[in-house]
Scaffold this active site. Structure first.
Site, mmCIF file in Angstrom:
data_model
loop_
_atom_site.group_PDB
_atom_site.id
_atom_site.type_symbol
_atom_site.label_atom_id
_atom_site.label_comp_id
_atom_site.label_asym_id
_atom_site.label_seq_id
_atom_site.Cartn_x
_atom_site.Cartn_y
_atom_site.Cartn_z
ATOM 1 N N GLY A 9 0.455 -1.305 -0.199
ATOM 2 C CA GLY A 9 -0.052 -0.176 -0.070
ATOM 3 C C GLY A 9 1.374 0.834 -0.179
ATOM 4 O O GLY A 9 2.058 1.195 -0.893
ATOM 5 N N ASN A 10 0.074 2.198 0.251
ATOM 6 C CA ASN A 10 0.572 3.924 0.218
ATOM 7 C C ASN A 10 1.653 3.668 -1.339
ATOM 8 O O ASN A 10 2.900 4.430 -1.581
ATOM 9 C CB ASN A 10 2.139 4.227 0.944
ATOM 10 C CG ASN A 10 2.201 5.693 0.984
ATOM 11 O OD1 ASN A 10 3.486 5.194 1.045
ATOM 12 N ND2 ASN A 10 1.409 6.674 1.231
ATOM 13 N N LEU A 11 0.228 3.967 -2.211
ATOM 14 C CA LEU A 11 0.992 3.779 -4.072
ATOM 15 C C LEU A 11 1.815 4.687 -4.110
ATOM 16 O O LEU A 11 0.863 6.038 -3.522
ATOM 17 C CB LEU A 11 -0.437 2.976 -4.184
ATOM 18 C CG LEU A 11 -0.933 1.806 -3.865
ATOM 19 C CD1 LEU A 11 -2.389 1.802 -4.686
ATOM 20 C CD2 LEU A 11 -0.103 0.447 -3.812
ATOM 21 N N ARG B 36 8.838 5.300 1.595
ATOM 22 C CA ARG B 36 8.829 4.860 2.099
ATOM 23 C C ARG B 36 10.251 6.383 2.161
ATOM 24 O O ARG B 36 10.463 7.380 3.333
ATOM 25 C CB ARG B 36 10.724 4.042 2.394
ATOM 26 C CG ARG B 36 10.173 3.300 3.439
ATOM 27 C CD ARG B 36 11.902 1.995 3.919
ATOM 28 N NE ARG B 36 10.616 0.780 5.347
ATOM 29 C CZ ARG B 36 10.034 -0.420 4.181
ATOM 30 N NH1 ARG B 36 10.869 -0.447 3.056
ATOM 31 N NH2 ARG B 36 10.293 -0.745 5.181
ATOM 32 N N ASP C 79 12.969 -3.630 -5.577
ATOM 33 C CA ASP C 79 13.815 -4.393 -4.658
ATOM 34 C C ASP C 79 14.299 -5.792 -5.795
ATOM 35 O O ASP C 79 13.833 -6.770 -5.657
ATOM 36 C CB ASP C 79 12.548 -4.735 -3.902
ATOM 37 C CG ASP C 79 12.304 -3.715 -3.810
ATOM 38 O OD1 ASP C 79 13.199 -3.383 -2.337
ATOM 39 O OD2 ASP C 79 10.764 -3.240 -3.870
ATOM 40 N N HIS D 279 3.934 2.074 -8.323
ATOM 41 C CA HIS D 279 3.200 1.148 -8.093
ATOM 42 C C HIS D 279 1.891 0.635 -9.061
ATOM 43 O O HIS D 279 1.498 -0.396 -10.602
ATOM 44 C CB HIS D 279 1.741 1.058 -6.505
ATOM 45 C CG HIS D 279 3.090 0.483 -5.847
ATOM 46 N ND1 HIS D 279 3.429 1.708 -5.060
ATOM 47 C CD2 HIS D 279 3.833 -1.038 -4.739
ATOM 48 C CE1 HIS D 279 3.915 1.407 -3.600
ATOM 49 N NE2 HIS D 279 4.084 0.566 -3.803
ATOM 50 N N LYS E 106 11.207 -4.046 -9.182
ATOM 51 C CA LYS E 106 12.893 -4.435 -9.631
ATOM 52 C C LYS E 106 14.201 -3.041 -8.658
ATOM 53 O O LYS E 106 15.142 -2.800 -8.637
ATOM 54 C CB LYS E 106 13.886 -3.301 -11.308
ATOM 55 C CG LYS E 106 13.402 -4.361 -12.450
ATOM 56 C CD LYS E 106 14.374 -4.138 -13.379
ATOM 57 C CE LYS E 106 13.652 -5.512 -14.521
ATOM 58 N NZ LYS E 106 14.496 -4.970 -16.090
HETATM 59 O O1 PAF Z 1 7.336 -5.435 -2.332
HETATM 60 C C1 PAF Z 1 6.980 -5.224 -1.097
HETATM 61 O O2 PAF Z 1 5.952 -4.217 -1.059
HETATM 62 C C2 PAF Z 1 6.609 -6.054 -0.258
HETATM 63 O O3 PAF Z 1 7.452 -6.840 -0.005
HETATM 64 C C3 PAF Z 1 5.285 -8.158 -0.678
HETATM 65 C C4 PAF Z 1 6.586 -8.153 -2.412
HETATM 66 C C5 PAF Z 1 4.329 -6.269 -1.120
HETATM 67 C C6 PAF Z 1 5.760 -8.633 0.544
HETATM 68 O O4 PAF Z 1 5.005 -7.969 1.260
#
Ligand code: PAF
Length: 289
Positions: free
Chosen positions: A33-35, A190, A153, A39, A151
């Site tokens: 969330g907190n898109l 964040r 993460d 996202h 990507k």
């Molecule tokens: O990348 C994220 O936001 C989280 O690590 C995920 C993949 C939704 C798992 O909680």
């Protein structure tokens, strides 16, 4: 868009659709969330690849270590719903903790140490176990044909690809390019923790990675240790608020750290990954070489 909070309701909706059309292709986009626009880019790509897009919002306690930001992680369901609506997501699954973890979770997916024990996993030892466990659970609930992850993460993306491969899950994993603000800062939920002055400084992380990439591509120095050390120092000297956790040059297929350009290493296989604290906010970024 329908918002559902119960596993049984989501399954009933998806089963009804699949009964009507057994060929139906379902894409899953898990989020906390907190898109932001990053996202929404995932949702848009998902929409192009499937008939139905299921987004999930769940702040997953299992992936936060002691002293991390689980409690203060922004929960903004109403605003998120509007954003998801704007990109034509079909279902939002937003369970509460009781729904996803009715008992304390005693079974985990434990990723291979070579993939999870490095980079982020060094500072956040239980993080990827928590991520892989919740994602497997979401895969079991939604049973999608494909799933989309950013990507930014990068380590998470590689771990989830390996999980799908090793458990023979019939799900295609797509990695989506990092979305950036105009000044180059990688979009992240964040970033909202940054003060106004920190936000102005934050793009320096990406600039440092760009400079390091340029040096790797142009330098006659075959050993990366000096280049990496210099780039860490350069970032920390730009502003005393920076505290670098790591900057590493790795093989982008397996995250093995690469120390030099010898032994037939191809720069096309390399990625620079970095994490640094800016004040109290930990930022991560990466750049493929
Ligand atoms: O990348 C994220 O936001 C989280 O690590 C995920 C993949 C939704 C798992 O909680």
């Amino acid at each position: 868009m329908k918002t559902l909070h119960k596993i049984s309701d989501l399954r009933a909706e998806l089963n009804a659709l699949k009964n009507k059309n057994p060929e139906l292709k379902i894409a899953l986009v898990p989020t906390m969330g907190n898109l932001h626009d990053g996202h929404l880019k995932l949702m848009q790509q998902a929409k192009q690849s499937a008939d139905i897009v299921v987004a999930t919002i769940f702040v997953n306690r299992l992936q936060f270590g002691v002293g991390e930001d689980f409690d203060k992680y922004p929960r903004t369901l109403q605003a998120d719903q509007q954003k998801l609506q704007s990109v034509s997501v079909d279902f939002l699954f937003a369970p509460d903790e009781n729904e996803l973890y009715p008992q304390p979770q005693n079974f985990y997916v434990l990723p291979d140490e070579n993939l999870q024990g490095v980079l982020e996993g060094k500072t956040r030892p239980i993080h990827f176990r928590g991520v892989a466990t919740v994602v497997l659970k979401l895969f079991n609930i939604v049973q999608p044909n494909c799933a989309f992850f950013g990507k930014k993460d990068y380590q998470q993306l590689l771990i989830l690809k390996a999980m799908v491969q090793q458990f023979a899950l019939p799900i295609e994993i797509f990695g989506v390019e990092i979305a950036r603000a105009d000044d180059g800062l990688a979009l992240s939920s964040r970033n909202g923790y940054l003060s106004e002055s920190e936000r102005k400084i934050a793009p320096q992380l990406q600039q440092t990675l760009q400079q390091l990439r340029q040096q790797v591509l142009t330098t006659s120095e075959k050993n990366f240790a000096n280049l990496v050390e210099n780039s860490k120092n350069a970032l920390q000297q730009q502003n005393s608020l920076w505290q670098v956790d790591y900057i590493k040059i790795c093989d982008k297929h397996n995250l093995r750290e690469i120390q030099n350009l010898e032994n037939g290493v191809n720069t096309n296989d390399l990625i620079i990954l970095a994490a640094a604290k800016l004040g109290n906010t930990r930022l991560i970024d990466n750049l493929e070489i």
